[in-house]
Design a protein around this motif. Structure first.
Motif, PDB file in Angstrom:
ATOM      1  N   ARG A   1      26.374  53.551  40.728  1.00  0.00           N
ATOM      2  CA  ARG A   1      27.353  53.249  41.773  1.00  0.00           C
ATOM      3  C   ARG A   1      26.898  53.837  43.101  1.00  0.00           C
ATOM      4  O   ARG A   1      27.214  54.951  43.447  1.00  0.00           O
ATOM      5  CB  ARG A   1      28.725  53.800  41.418  1.00  0.00           C
ATOM      6  CG  ARG A   1      29.382  53.140  40.247  1.00  0.00           C
ATOM      7  CD  ARG A   1      30.876  53.326  40.279  1.00  0.00           C
ATOM      8  NE  ARG A   1      31.253  54.708  40.474  1.00  0.00           N
ATOM      9  CZ  ARG A   1      31.563  55.530  39.477  1.00  0.00           C
ATOM     10  NH1 ARG A   1      31.560  55.111  38.243  1.00  0.00           N
ATOM     11  NH2 ARG A   1      31.898  56.773  39.738  1.00  0.00           N
TER      12      ARG A   1
ATOM     13  N   CYS B   1      41.014  45.605  47.929  1.00  0.00           N
ATOM     14  CA  CYS B   1      40.116  46.759  47.855  1.00  0.00           C
ATOM     15  C   CYS B   1      40.614  47.843  48.785  1.00  0.00           C
ATOM     16  O   CYS B   1      40.611  49.022  48.460  1.00  0.00           O
ATOM     17  CB  CYS B   1      38.690  46.356  48.209  1.00  0.00           C
ATOM     18  SG  CYS B   1      38.561  45.399  49.710  1.00  0.00           S
TER      19      CYS B   1
ATOM     20  N   GLY C   1      34.180  53.121  42.912  1.00  0.00           N
ATOM     21  CA  GLY C   1      34.035  51.775  42.378  1.00  0.00           C
ATOM     22  C   GLY C   1      35.341  51.048  42.135  1.00  0.00           C
ATOM     23  O   GLY C   1      35.342  49.957  41.570  1.00  0.00           O
ATOM     24  N   PHE C   2      36.455  51.614  42.559  1.00  0.00           N
ATOM     25  CA  PHE C   2      37.742  50.920  42.372  1.00  0.00           C
ATOM     26  C   PHE C   2      37.770  49.598  43.127  1.00  0.00           C
ATOM     27  O   PHE C   2      38.358  48.621  42.672  1.00  0.00           O
ATOM     28  CB  PHE C   2      38.904  51.790  42.872  1.00  0.00           C
ATOM     29  CG  PHE C   2      39.288  52.895  41.933  1.00  0.00           C
ATOM     30  CD1 PHE C   2      38.517  53.178  40.827  1.00  0.00           C
ATOM     31  CD2 PHE C   2      40.422  53.645  42.163  1.00  0.00           C
ATOM     32  CE1 PHE C   2      38.868  54.194  39.959  1.00  0.00           C
ATOM     33  CE2 PHE C   2      40.783  54.665  41.306  1.00  0.00           C
ATOM     34  CZ  PHE C   2      40.001  54.939  40.209  1.00  0.00           C
TER      35      PHE C   2
ATOM     36  N   GLU D   1      35.388  47.562  43.705  1.00  0.00           N
ATOM     37  CA  GLU D   1      34.672  46.562  42.923  1.00  0.00           C
ATOM     38  C   GLU D   1      35.528  46.085  41.752  1.00  0.00           C
ATOM     39  O   GLU D   1      35.609  44.904  41.448  1.00  0.00           O
ATOM     40  CB  GLU D   1      33.396  47.205  42.404  1.00  0.00           C
ATOM     41  CG  GLU D   1      32.627  46.391  41.426  1.00  0.00           C
ATOM     42  CD  GLU D   1      31.471  47.198  40.875  1.00  0.00           C
ATOM     43  OE1 GLU D   1      31.727  48.167  40.143  1.00  0.00           O
ATOM     44  OE2 GLU D   1      30.322  46.869  41.186  1.00  0.00           O
ATOM     45  N   GLU D   2      36.203  47.038  41.133  1.00  0.00           N
ATOM     46  CA  GLU D   2      36.990  46.713  39.951  1.00  0.00           C
ATOM     47  C   GLU D   2      38.168  45.807  40.302  1.00  0.00           C
ATOM     48  O   GLU D   2      38.534  44.915  39.556  1.00  0.00           O
ATOM     49  CB  GLU D   2      37.502  48.019  39.349  1.00  0.00           C
ATOM     50  CG  GLU D   2      37.819  47.925  37.898  1.00  0.00           C
ATOM     51  CD  GLU D   2      38.085  49.307  37.320  1.00  0.00           C
ATOM     52  OE1 GLU D   2      39.126  49.461  36.692  1.00  0.00           O
ATOM     53  OE2 GLU D   2      37.250  50.218  37.512  1.00  0.00           O
ATOM     54  N   VAL D   3      38.777  46.025  41.463  1.00  0.00           N
ATOM     55  CA  VAL D   3      39.989  45.290  41.802  1.00  0.00           C
ATOM     56  C   VAL D   3      39.672  43.926  42.414  1.00  0.00           C
ATOM     57  O   VAL D   3      40.500  43.024  42.361  1.00  0.00           O
ATOM     58  CB  VAL D   3      40.860  46.119  42.765  1.00  0.00           C
ATOM     59  CG1 VAL D   3      40.369  45.997  44.188  1.00  0.00           C
ATOM     60  CG2 VAL D   3      42.312  45.699  42.681  1.00  0.00           C
TER      61      VAL D   3
ATOM     62  N   GLU E   1      34.936  39.116  42.936  1.00  0.00           N
ATOM     63  CA  GLU E   1      33.656  39.799  42.727  1.00  0.00           C
ATOM     64  C   GLU E   1      32.838  39.780  44.018  1.00  0.00           C
ATOM     65  O   GLU E   1      31.655  39.424  44.042  1.00  0.00           O
ATOM     66  CB  GLU E   1      32.855  39.169  41.586  1.00  0.00           C
ATOM     67  CG  GLU E   1      31.907  40.155  40.929  1.00  0.00           C
ATOM     68  CD  GLU E   1      31.366  39.658  39.602  1.00  0.00           C
ATOM     69  OE1 GLU E   1      30.567  38.711  39.616  1.00  0.00           O
ATOM     70  OE2 GLU E   1      31.752  40.214  38.554  1.00  0.00           O
TER      71      GLU E   1
ATOM     72  N   LEU F   1      28.137  43.980  35.505  1.00  0.00           N
ATOM     73  CA  LEU F   1      29.585  43.731  35.517  1.00  0.00           C
ATOM     74  C   LEU F   1      29.940  42.653  34.508  1.00  0.00           C
ATOM     75  O   LEU F   1      30.955  42.742  33.823  1.00  0.00           O
ATOM     76  CB  LEU F   1      30.034  43.298  36.913  1.00  0.00           C
ATOM     77  CG  LEU F   1      29.930  44.379  37.982  1.00  0.00           C
ATOM     78  CD1 LEU F   1      30.302  43.817  39.339  1.00  0.00           C
ATOM     79  CD2 LEU F   1      30.821  45.552  37.637  1.00  0.00           C
TER      80      LEU F   1
ATOM     81  N   LYS G   1      32.299  44.871  32.342  1.00  0.00           N
ATOM     82  CA  LYS G   1      33.563  45.044  33.063  1.00  0.00           C
ATOM     83  C   LYS G   1      34.732  44.561  32.222  1.00  0.00           C
ATOM     84  O   LYS G   1      34.641  43.521  31.629  1.00  0.00           O
ATOM     85  CB  LYS G   1      33.514  44.280  34.387  1.00  0.00           C
ATOM     86  CG  LYS G   1      34.670  44.622  35.309  1.00  0.00           C
ATOM     87  CD  LYS G   1      34.462  43.940  36.648  1.00  0.00           C
ATOM     88  CE  LYS G   1      35.785  43.839  37.397  1.00  0.00           C
ATOM     89  NZ  LYS G   1      35.648  43.046  38.608  1.00  0.00           N
TER      90      LYS G   1
END
Ligand code: SF4
Ligand code: SF4
Ligand code: SF4
Ligand code: SF4
Ligand code: FES
Lengths: 165, 352, 591
Positions: free
Chosen positions: A55, A75, A113-114, A116-118, A122, A161, A165
């Protein structure tokens, strides 16, 4: 009476209380380490290429027809460090919303990395870039010019991912 | 040249050598401190300034000189200024009485291997001076007007007093054997392999531990304890004033090691060596070899100091005090009593 | 009085109410899309289905009991829609049980069949009822594998309303609003089944002066405001309760602020003033002047130009200038755009400190603006209040706005102290102002009066002050700062958005301009004290206390009461109208 039977005095045996044997053991341990090969590397000359799971600084994915980001601001909402600022605007493309301004304050980012996760598109992913050098606060706020990275360079992360993910 | 002028010149030369030698020693101690810590951590350590990073310390000193000297607004300015000077001054003054070898003859003149030779209370002088060193640290803590500094200063005062006692008592055995306070005499008393480390092992251990405490080295570095006190007494110091404290710490380390060599490891004595070399007595060559022997004994102790620092965690304050008062002090007293009894018995049976 | 039981809670309600109304009165929210308290009932979305029934009676007329001693309920054969079913005595309603929940899940699944679910792009996200209910009342899964319908997107229904056919859930709120409230029945459904969409009648456009309210009431992102579209996410703004200064109606509004800049205004329910609505004109204009063309610090004239000065310089300059004239040569002009507090202190300043009777204010009447709905012909929020607190010209010797130009020409008025108002824009006064020896103005924006002024004192707009306005029905309403100035923070505290709460001064989003302006009464107090008044008001509430003690119409009022009852009528502070239920369409929206 409430007696605590787990005092230091009770825990240690005689030799431990003497300190000396334990100290000798400790010294022995460090002495052994001194003859091992260093684990570190000579950084600016020897660089490390991270894997997809790394990350580094968050970047925006750039496709042939422009950024993926639709400026939904999720984000920005999820970022625990309040590092992201997005300003949306309208386009005539099919996805009618796009970011006119997208800034990440790298002094605030904690590389969690939140974002990216949310991201529902993408569109923001963590890159491998760990070399972030700034000489003033303004430079540390990265705009779209510095954030947009062609998708070809981000394949490792996107693959990671897809799988995890 | 009048004899007085010659004496003064010789004296100045010696002072010059010692001061510079000491500064160099301190600089390289810092370098080795960093190297050894790196080895213990499986790292490489300083390797950028000069070959193998040998000039790193000079770069550090240079940096310290260039740094801004900050004096806190509410500090006691005069004391804040004087404190580091006391520290370094005292650390250096101690070397006046430390002999590095016997005297030698140049041009019919006897030159002693110490600045102030023949001081018959040499040992007391060392102790007196190192007690004054506490002032540097305590004043630094007090004058900074910072709670961390003050805590550091107070800890240092308490710690020094507690350990000075056992340290002083531990060497009484040595003095009883040598029958003198003159350091040269003490060394001579150990000639022929009768090193005090063998005669007084308990005293040696007590002295060793107390030296760690006296020099504020880990595991007794409570006065600076970075995790709790930021930097302790030198929290509010920057630039070269901080550098002076830093140098003083290493100079003290060298002092403590030198004292160990002199008191317990036979100084420049080395059984059989001088006989084997068969050099003419009183020649400068002998002095040189003696100094070499002295240094050879000094280096492992210095290494030990550093090695311990990167192996042991810091003591807790109550542990420190318990150790000082409840263990070391009784042991030191017992050592005196035992030494006294043994010596009386030996005398009684005529062995000594 | 029918007694009903909702989810085990016994409720007394009045006959003729629907279940959803009775529930709302008692703080129970039944999920709904098409129902809106301000519109007729259409009952077409079916989201409000609830399980209803009545206690079963035995043959002898007594209530049957189950083994636990509770009533045995005869549940209805089908669920009923809460928005169209009137309550009946003894009715038992279950809004949370399995049957209701199953129905809600099913309705949500239906509604989402053709819904694009492009929330990331949709402007409604964050204040969307469909999102809220998908979160609260839906399984979150769809069994629909076929291709979704496509409909027209980005259709301009009117100059301020953008329509997205795919997102519409056909609740007909917009159609009913156009018919019933805006009185411009131009919207309608066309097509049928899943092809149904909204259109304007050919040749018409939805341009009613209230058209933008449909953007608020549309439960989804089908209707969006062309003025606001994509300007900000709703959760990024802090919303402050305020009063619209656009006309004397005093509509209750919320001011949406991000980065110390107003991005949008939206109506706030007040059943005694504006109900659920506000006009488009205010939405489009009443934030721009706060953001743009502002006087951001006091200025004094040096030769031909105005230069910024410190408050000390500017106020002492003003005081020095005023000292040069006889009281009768000075005219003080209040403002119907300023608060009661400002006007009260100005009147006190004129009467007690300068000791002149020359005090009046300029009215801004625009008959073309009024209609028989919300809009009124007085384009200022506080004309009533200004008169009430003492800014009036009925003094025997006093100069009024009507003879001011003439008196200036005669040189009997040489100095003018104007509080917040572009009097030079009034054609009868434009030339006269050039003949003055001294013109001191409080101003929020650069205008033709400030160009002529000798001292310009930067004052706050309605969005930056704390105070009260009195509307045309003599209702006193409370305003609080939505935008921070250099002197004053906002007072919402933890209600603010995450960005406003946690942003640091070096964050770009927190660097919106903070202007060096002060509330009118603060400026007046400074100058008055330089002329020997000796006042010690520390905040607006102090001044208001003074007003309520000295002006009989205001007696008994306080900021707390004004907030509690959403305003109080002059002279009737002792008998406030009940506040009623404040309907909030999006209760998951931040504040
Ligand atoms: S979450 Fe993704 S799509 Fe949304 S604003 Fe951030 S980067 Fe853009
Ligand atoms: S990585 Fe974490 S801290 Fe950094 S921008 Fe993304 S959400 Fe914010
Ligand atoms: S209308 Fe609501 S559910 Fe539909 S896309 Fe917009 S925010 Fe999402
Ligand atoms: S546009 Fe909105 S208000 Fe109108 S019918 Fe569709 S969902 Fe309802
Ligand atoms: S709210 Fe009752 S049917 Fe829509």
């Amino acid at each position: 009476m409430n007696v605590n039977h787990n005092t230091e005095k009770d825990r240690l045996n005689f030799w431990e209380k003497l300190y000396l044997p334990e100290i000798a053991r400790g010294l022995g341990l460090t002495l052994r380490q001194m003859f091992k090969k260093p684990m570190t590397r000579q950084y600016p000359e020897e660089r490390w290429e991270p894997t997809g799971s790394y990350r580094g600084r968050p970047v925006l994915v750039l496709e042939e027809d422009g950024e993926r980001c639709v400026a939904c601001s999720l984000c920005s909402r999820v970022c625990p460090a309040l590092a992201i600022e997005v300003q949306a605007a309208e386009t005539t493309k099919e996805k009618e919303r796009y970011p006119v301004k997208f800034e990440i304050n790298m002094l605030r980012c904690i590389y969690c990395g939140f974002c990216e996760e949310v991201c529902p598109e993408e569109a923001i992913v963590m890159s491998k870039d760990y070399e972030l050098i700034f000489t003033n606060q303004e430079d540390a706020i990265l705009g779209k010019d510095k954030l947009l990275i062609p998708i070809a360079q981000l394949q490792d992360r996107l693959e990671f991912l897809r799988r995890f993910k | 040249m009048s004899p007085l002028l010659t004496d003064i010149l010789i004296l100045l030369a010696k002072v010059f050598l010692i001061v510079n030698g000491l500064l160099m020693a301190a600089a390289y101690l810092v370098y080795f401190e960093r190297k050894i810590s790196a080895w213990a951590h499986n790292r490489i350590g300083p390797n950028r300034v000069g070959p193998l990073g040998l000039f790193q310390s000079f770069a550090d000193v240079f940096k310290l000189y260039l740094k801004e000297d900050i004096i806190p607004t509410l500090a006691d300015k005069k004391l804040h200024f004087i404190a580091p000077i006391i520290s370094i001054g005292v650390a250096m003054a101690v070397y006046a009485v430390i002999p590095f070898g016997d005297s030698f003859m140049v041009g019919g003149k006897e030159v002693f291997m110490s600045v102030a030779p023949g001081v018959n209370i040499g040992l007391l002088f060392v102790f007196a001076m190192s007690s004054v060193g506490v002032y540097g640290i305590t004043l630094a803590g007090w004058s900074s007007n910072n709670k961390y500094s003050l805590l550091g200063g107070l800890r240092s005062a308490a710690q020094m007093i507690s350990y000075e006692l056992s340290m002083g008592l531990s060497i009484i055995g040595v003095l009883m054997i040598a029958g003198s306070l003159d350091l040269t005499q003490i060394v001579h008393a150990q000639a022929g392999g009768k090193w005090n480390i063998f005669l007084q092992p308990l005293a040696f251990i007590i002295f060793l531990v107390a030296s760690f405490a006296e020099t504020n080295r880990t595991p007794f570095d409570l006065p600076e304890a970075e995790p709790e006190l930021v930097g302790g007494y030198h929290t509010e110091y920057s630039g070269m004033k901080f550098g002076l404290f830093f140098l003083a710490e290493y100079a003290n380390m060298v002092t403590a090691s030198a004292m160990m060599v002199l008191l317990f490891l036979g100084g420049w004595e080395m059984p059989g060596l001088y006989e084997a070399l068969a050099l003419p007595a009183g020649s400068p060559l002998v002095a040189l070899v003696q100094f070499g022997v002295f240094a050879a004994k000094l280096v492992p102790i210095l290494f030990f100091f550093i090695w311990v620092r990167w192996s042991l965690p810091r003591f807790r304050y109550d542990q420190l005090m318990n150790l000082g008062w409840k263990v070391m002090l009784p042991l030191a007293l017992a050592n005196i009593v035992i030494t006294g009894i043994v010596m009386t018995l030996l005398k009684h049976y005529g062995i000594m | 009085m029918p007694q009903i039981t909702i989810d085990g809670q016994r409720i007394e309600t009045s006959a003729g109410k629907t279940i959803i109304e009775a529930a709302l009165d008692n703080g129970i929210d039944i999920p709904h899309f098409c129902w809106h308290p301000g519109l007729s009932v259409s009952g077409n979305c079916r989201m409000c289905l609830v399980n209803t029934g009545f206690p079963r009676k035995s043959a002898d007329g007594s209530l049957e009991r189950d083994e636990n001693g509770g009533n045995v309920i005869n549940w209805g054969p089908k669920l009923a829609i809460a928005c169209a079913t009137p309550v009946a005595d003894g009715m038992v309603i279950d809004t949370q049980g399995q049957r209701t929940e199953h129905a809600q899940n099913a309705i949500m699944e239906f509604l989402l069949i053709n819904h694009p679910l492009d929330c990331p792009i949709c402007d409604e996200a964050g204040e969307c009822k469909l999102q809220e209910y998908a979160f609260l009342h839906s399984k979150g899964q769809s069994r629909y594998n076929e291709k979704k319908n496509h409909k027209d997107k980005r259709v301009e229904l009117g100059p301020n309303v953008m329509f997205d056919g795919e997102r519409c859930i056909s609740c007909s709120r917009c159609i009913r609003f156009a018919d019933e409230v805006a009185k411009q029945p131009v919207l309608t459904f066309v097509q049928r089944g899943d092809h149904v969409t909204i259109e304007t009648f050919p040749g018409t456009t939805f341009d009613s002066p209230y058209s933008m309210n449909v953007n608020d009431i549309c439960p989804v992102g089908a209707l969006t405001s062309m003025d606001f579209r994509f300007a900000s996410r709703v959760w990024e703004m802090s919303f402050t309760d305020s009063i619209c200064p656009g006309c004397s109606r005093g509509c209750n509004i919320k001011v949406g602020v991000r980065n110390n800049e107003i991005l949008r205004l939206e109506p706030r329910t007040n059943m005694h003033v504006n109900e659920y609505w506000m006009c488009d004109n205010a939405r489009l204009t009443q934030y721009k002047f706060v953001n743009e063309n502002r006087i951001s610090s006091p200025m004094i004239r040096k030769g031909n130009t105005l230069v910024s000065a410190s408050w000390q310089e500017a106020t002492s300059q003003a005081a020095d200038l005023l000292k040069k004239f006889k009281p009768s040569e000075i005219m003080v002009v209040g403002s119907a755009r300023a608060t009661n507090e400002d006007n009260y202190l100005l009147a006190k300043f004129a009467h007690n400190t300068i000791k002149t009777n020359n005090i009046d204010f300029l009215r801004h009447i625009d008959n073309s603006f009024s209609d028989n709905s919300l809009r009124t012909n007085d384009r200022t929020p506080n004309a009533h209040g200004a008169v009430e607190v003492g800014v009036k010209h009925e003094q025997p010797s006093g100069v009024s706005m009507s003879n001011l130009a003439e008196r200036i020409k005669q040189r009997s008025i040489k100095a003018l102290y104007v509080m917040d108002g572009d009097i030079a824009a009034n054609s009868s006064l434009t030339d006269a102002l050039d003949d003055l020896d001294c013109l001191i103005v409080h101003a929020t924006n650069h205008n033709s009066t400030t160009e002529r002024a000798h001292v310009v004192l930067a004052s706050t707009t309605y969005a930056e002050l704390e105070g009260t306005f009195t509307n045309l029905n003599k209702r006193v309403q409370y305003v609080q700062p939505a935008v921070a100035t250099q002197d004053h923070e906002r007072i919402e505290g933890m209600q603010m958005s995450r960005w406003d709460k946690f942003g640091a001064p070096n964050d770009r989003w927190a660097r919106g301009e903070r202007r060096n302006c002060r509330q009118n009464w603060e400026i007046v107090q400074d100058i008055a004290n330089m002329l020997g008044a000796g006042w010690h008001y520390t905040n607006s509430e102090n001044v208001f206390k003074d007003i309520s003690n000295h002006v009989s119409a205001f007696s008994g009022m306080s900021y707390d009461l004004l907030q509690e009852f959403q305003g109080l009528t002059l002279g009737k502070a002792g008998s406030p109208e009940p506040k009623g239920v404040v309907y909030q369409s999006n209760y998951m929206k931040p504040n």
